[in-house]
Scaffold this motif. Sequence first.
Motif, PDB file in Angstrom:
ATOM      1  N   VAL A 186       0.841  -1.200   0.000  1.00 32.08           N
ATOM      2  CA  VAL A 186       0.000   0.000   0.000  1.00 32.08           C
ATOM      3  C   VAL A 186       0.875   1.248   0.000  1.00 32.08           C
ATOM      4  O   VAL A 186       0.601   2.204  -0.741  1.00 32.08           O
ATOM      5  N   LYS A 187       1.934   1.244   0.797  1.00 29.89           N
ATOM      6  CA  LYS A 187       2.848   2.399   0.826  1.00 29.89           C
ATOM      7  C   LYS A 187       3.496   2.619  -0.543  1.00 29.89           C
ATOM      8  O   LYS A 187       3.626   3.750  -1.003  1.00 29.89           O
ATOM      9  N   ALA A 188       3.896   1.535  -1.193  1.00 28.96           N
ATOM     10  CA  ALA A 188       4.525   1.643  -2.513  1.00 28.96           C
ATOM     11  C   ALA A 188       3.537   2.186  -3.541  1.00 28.96           C
ATOM     12  O   ALA A 188       3.897   3.025  -4.380  1.00 28.96           O
ATOM     13  N   ILE A 189       2.296   1.738  -3.463  1.00 30.82           N
ATOM     14  CA  ILE A 189       1.274   2.227  -4.400  1.00 30.82           C
ATOM     15  C   ILE A 189       0.995   3.713  -4.164  1.00 30.82           C
ATOM     16  O   ILE A 189       0.911   4.500  -5.109  1.00 30.82           O
ATOM     17  N   LYS A 190       0.872   4.100  -2.899  1.00 26.02           N
ATOM     18  CA  LYS A 190       0.623   5.508  -2.578  1.00 26.02           C
ATOM     19  C   LYS A 190       1.770   6.392  -3.051  1.00 26.02           C
ATOM     20  O   LYS A 190       1.552   7.482  -3.581  1.00 26.02           O
ATOM     21  N   GLU A 191       2.998   5.915  -2.887  1.00 24.25           N
ATOM     22  CA  GLU A 191       4.164   6.676  -3.333  1.00 24.25           C
ATOM     23  C   GLU A 191       4.167   6.815  -4.857  1.00 24.25           C
ATOM     24  O   GLU A 191       4.464   7.884  -5.394  1.00 24.25           O
ATOM     25  N   ALA A 192       3.821   5.742  -5.553  1.00 25.44           N
ATOM     26  CA  ALA A 192       3.772   5.789  -7.012  1.00 25.44           C
ATOM     27  C   ALA A 192       2.702   6.764  -7.490  1.00 25.44           C
ATOM     28  O   ALA A 192       2.922   7.518  -8.447  1.00 25.44           O
ATOM     29  N   ILE A 193       1.558   6.783  -6.820  1.00 22.63           N
ATOM     30  CA  ILE A 193       0.487   7.718  -7.182  1.00 22.63           C
ATOM     31  C   ILE A 193       0.950   9.152  -6.949  1.00 22.63           C
ATOM     32  O   ILE A 193       0.733  10.027  -7.795  1.00 22.63           O
ATOM     33  N   GLN A 194       1.595   9.392  -5.818  1.00 21.71           N
ATOM     34  CA  GLN A 194       2.070  10.740  -5.507  1.00 21.71           C
ATOM     35  C   GLN A 194       3.108  11.205  -6.530  1.00 21.71           C
ATOM     36  O   GLN A 194       3.067  12.345  -6.999  1.00 21.71           O
ATOM     37  N   ASN A 195       4.030  10.320  -6.906  1.00 21.68           N
ATOM     38  CA  ASN A 195       5.042  10.668  -7.901  1.00 21.68           C
ATOM     39  C   ASN A 195       4.407  10.965  -9.255  1.00 21.68           C
ATOM     40  O   ASN A 195       4.813  11.900  -9.949  1.00 21.68           O
ATOM     41  N   THR A 196       3.400  10.185  -9.620  1.00 19.03           N
ATOM     42  CA  THR A 196       2.722  10.408 -10.896  1.00 19.03           C
ATOM     43  C   THR A 196       1.962  11.727 -10.890  1.00 19.03           C
ATOM     44  O   THR A 196       1.984  12.469 -11.874  1.00 19.03           O
ATOM     45  N   ARG A 197       1.299  12.046  -9.789  1.00 21.60           N
ATOM     46  CA  ARG A 197       0.588  13.327  -9.682  1.00 21.60           C
ATOM     47  C   ARG A 197       1.554  14.499  -9.804  1.00 21.60           C
ATOM     48  O   ARG A 197       1.261  15.484 -10.479  1.00 21.60           O
ATOM     49  N   LEU A 198       2.700  14.394  -9.150  1.00 22.90           N
ATOM     50  CA  LEU A 198       3.693  15.467  -9.218  1.00 22.90           C
ATOM     51  C   LEU A 198       4.211  15.637 -10.648  1.00 22.90           C
ATOM     52  O   LEU A 198       4.294  16.757 -11.159  1.00 22.90           O
ATOM     53  N   ARG A 199       4.538  14.524 -11.280  1.00 28.74           N
ATOM     54  CA  ARG A 199       5.038  14.579 -12.658  1.00 28.74           C
ATOM     55  C   ARG A 199       3.977  15.170 -13.590  1.00 28.74           C
ATOM     56  O   ARG A 199       4.279  16.002 -14.452  1.00 28.74           O
ATOM     57  N   THR A 200       2.726  14.761 -13.410  1.00 31.02           N
ATOM     58  CA  THR A 200       1.637  15.259 -14.248  1.00 31.02           C
ATOM     59  C   THR A 200       1.426  16.751 -14.052  1.00 31.02           C
ATOM     60  O   THR A 200       1.258  17.493 -15.022  1.00 31.02           O
ATOM     61  N   SER A 201       1.456  17.207 -12.806  1.00 29.45           N
ATOM     62  CA  SER A 201       1.246  18.636 -12.557  1.00 29.45           C
ATOM     63  C   SER A 201       2.376  19.466 -13.153  1.00 29.45           C
ATOM     64  O   SER A 201       2.145  20.554 -13.672  1.00 29.45           O
TER      65      SER A 201
END
Length: 40
Positions: free
Chosen positions: A14-29
Amino acid sequence: METSIQQADYIQAVKAIKEAIQNTRLRTSRLVNRELLSLY
C-alpha cells in the motif's frame, strides 16, 4: 505468525502504491504547468 507477515507485506505494498500515485501526480502537474506556461 503467517498473518503478521502477510499484513506487513500488505502495508508495504500500500505504501509503494501511494508513493507511485504521488510521484505520478507530481510529474503530471509539472507537465501541465509547462504546457500552460507555453501557451502564454
